[in-house]
Design a protein around this motif. Structure first.
Motif, PDB file in Angstrom:
ATOM      1  N   THR A  47       0.637  -1.322   0.023  1.00 34.23           N
ATOM      2  CA  THR A  47      -0.068  -0.086   0.016  1.00 34.23           C
ATOM      3  C   THR A  47       0.849   1.355  -0.097  1.00 34.23           C
ATOM      4  O   THR A  47       0.328   2.117  -0.176  1.00 34.23           O
ATOM      5  N   LEU A  48       2.215   1.169   0.465  1.00 30.60           N
ATOM      6  CA  LEU A  48       2.910   2.501   0.482  1.00 30.60           C
ATOM      7  C   LEU A  48       4.236   2.182  -0.438  1.00 30.60           C
ATOM      8  O   LEU A  48       4.880   0.784  -0.708  1.00 30.60           O
ATOM      9  N   PRO A  49       4.770   3.142  -1.028  1.00 28.47           N
ATOM     10  CA  PRO A  49       4.241   4.632  -1.008  1.00 28.47           C
ATOM     11  C   PRO A  49       3.025   4.604  -1.849  1.00 28.47           C
ATOM     12  O   PRO A  49       2.673   3.773  -2.841  1.00 28.47           O
ATOM     13  N   PHE A  50       2.129   5.757  -1.580  1.00 28.46           N
ATOM     14  CA  PHE A  50       0.689   5.708  -1.930  1.00 28.46           C
ATOM     15  C   PHE A  50       0.391   7.049  -2.662  1.00 28.46           C
ATOM     16  O   PHE A  50       0.822   8.130  -2.288  1.00 28.46           O
ATOM     17  N   SER A  51      -0.535   6.928  -3.514  1.00 20.80           N
ATOM     18  CA  SER A  51      -1.074   8.250  -4.242  1.00 20.80           C
ATOM     19  C   SER A  51      -2.416   8.303  -4.566  1.00 20.80           C
ATOM     20  O   SER A  51      -2.981   6.970  -4.954  1.00 20.80           O
ATOM     21  N   ILE A  52      -3.181   9.007  -4.371  1.00 23.31           N
ATOM     22  CA  ILE A  52      -4.777   8.962  -4.896  1.00 23.31           C
ATOM     23  C   ILE A  52      -5.189  10.464  -5.669  1.00 23.31           C
ATOM     24  O   ILE A  52      -4.418  11.501  -5.149  1.00 23.31           O
ATOM     25  N   ASN A  53      -5.863  10.144  -6.535  1.00 20.48           N
ATOM     26  CA  ASN A  53      -6.848  11.616  -7.545  1.00 20.48           C
ATOM     27  C   ASN A  53      -7.882  11.403  -7.046  1.00 20.48           C
ATOM     28  O   ASN A  53      -8.382  10.300  -7.453  1.00 20.48           O
ATOM     29  N   TYR A  54      -8.839  12.515  -6.470  1.00 23.36           N
ATOM     30  CA  TYR A  54     -10.159  12.570  -6.320  1.00 23.36           C
ATOM     31  C   TYR A  54     -10.581  13.064  -7.627  1.00 23.36           C
ATOM     32  O   TYR A  54     -10.162  14.217  -7.675  1.00 23.36           O
ATOM     33  N   LEU A  55     -11.380  12.422  -8.159  1.00 27.98           N
ATOM     34  CA  LEU A  55     -11.747  13.247  -9.786  1.00 27.98           C
ATOM     35  C   LEU A  55     -13.451  13.464  -9.627  1.00 27.98           C
ATOM     36  O   LEU A  55     -13.895  14.314 -10.532  1.00 27.98           O
TER      37      LEU A  55
END
Length: 238
Positions: A193-201
């Motif tokens: 799960t890490l490193p982790f990135s997320i884009n909320y669209l």
């Protein structure tokens, strides 16, 4: 302990039993909850948090990057730091840091936010609401969460329904609920799960059903969330 640039707000926390995963380490969801909590406390302390609701304005998380050195365990005492890191066009940036009491870095995060009128759905320019001492419109951080692109081979798909407990004060899905769905599909399929990135669209509301797809791209994993073919988030682990 000093940081360059300095952080503007900090608070001590103790890792609780309900915040750890089966490995006894702080979960991804609990980590993001700490970031969200310290962000709101800092905003409220400087009068650009919940008081903005009187103007129908609300902070919307757009992107988040998390890196980790050593996740804390149940019972550990930690310090959580945050600071505004400037503005770029419509985005305001906020950095996070978690250390132990010896000052060793445990995790870091950088996030980008937009200020939205929740009635008109229009974006409000950050410099029109933020004090420059906290979010300097002339400052732009070198570390900016990037755009995630969907690629790779499909490994797994599942469907989840937005429930009441997923909602925030604006009756939209809380940003940490997305991370719970992502963490579940990753860990249940043996993925890191890490490193982790997320884009909320796009926003989700109660009753929506999300199709969640897990992809593998070389050593990375990408999780996509769709509502009726509309892409609502993309997350990536590297």
């Amino acid at each position: 302990m000093s940081y360059n640039p300095p952080f503007q707000y900090q608070k001590d926390f103790e890792v609780r039993s309900y915040q750890v995963d089966p490995d006894g380490k702080l979960s991804l969801v609990a980590l993001s909850n700490l970031f969200q909590e310290i962000a709101w406390r800092h905003a409220d302390s400087a009068d650009f948090g919940r008081n903005l609701q009187e103007q129908n304005l609300s902070w919307i998380l757009s992107r988040l990057d998390i890196t980790c050195e050593n996740l804390p365990s149940w019972g550990d005492s930690i310090k959580v730091y945050t600071a505004g890191r400037g503005v770029d066009k419509l985005f305001a940036f906020r950095e996070f840091l978690i250390t132990n009491h010896a000052g060793d870095t445990l995790a870091r995060g950088m996030s980008s936010w937009v200020l939205m009128n929740v009635v008109t759905k229009r974006i409000f320019r950050p410099e029109n609401a933020l004090p420059a001492v906290l979010f300097d419109p002339l400052e732009k951080p070198e570390w900016q969460p990037g755009k995630i692109r969907l690629k790779g081979v499909l490994l797994k798909s599942e469907r989840v329904k937005v429930r009441y407990s997923d909602l925030d004060l604006n009756n939209h899905v809380n940003n940490t609920s997305y991370l719970r769905w992502v963490e579940n599909i990753l860990r249940e399929n043996g993925c890191h799960t890490l490193p982790f990135s997320i884009n909320y669209l796009a926003e989700c509301v109660m009753g929506d059903e999300l199709d969640i797809h897990l992809y593998q791209n070389q050593g990375c994993y990408i999780v996509q969330g769709l509502v009726d073919e509309k892409q609502v988030f993309l997350a990536e682990t590297k």
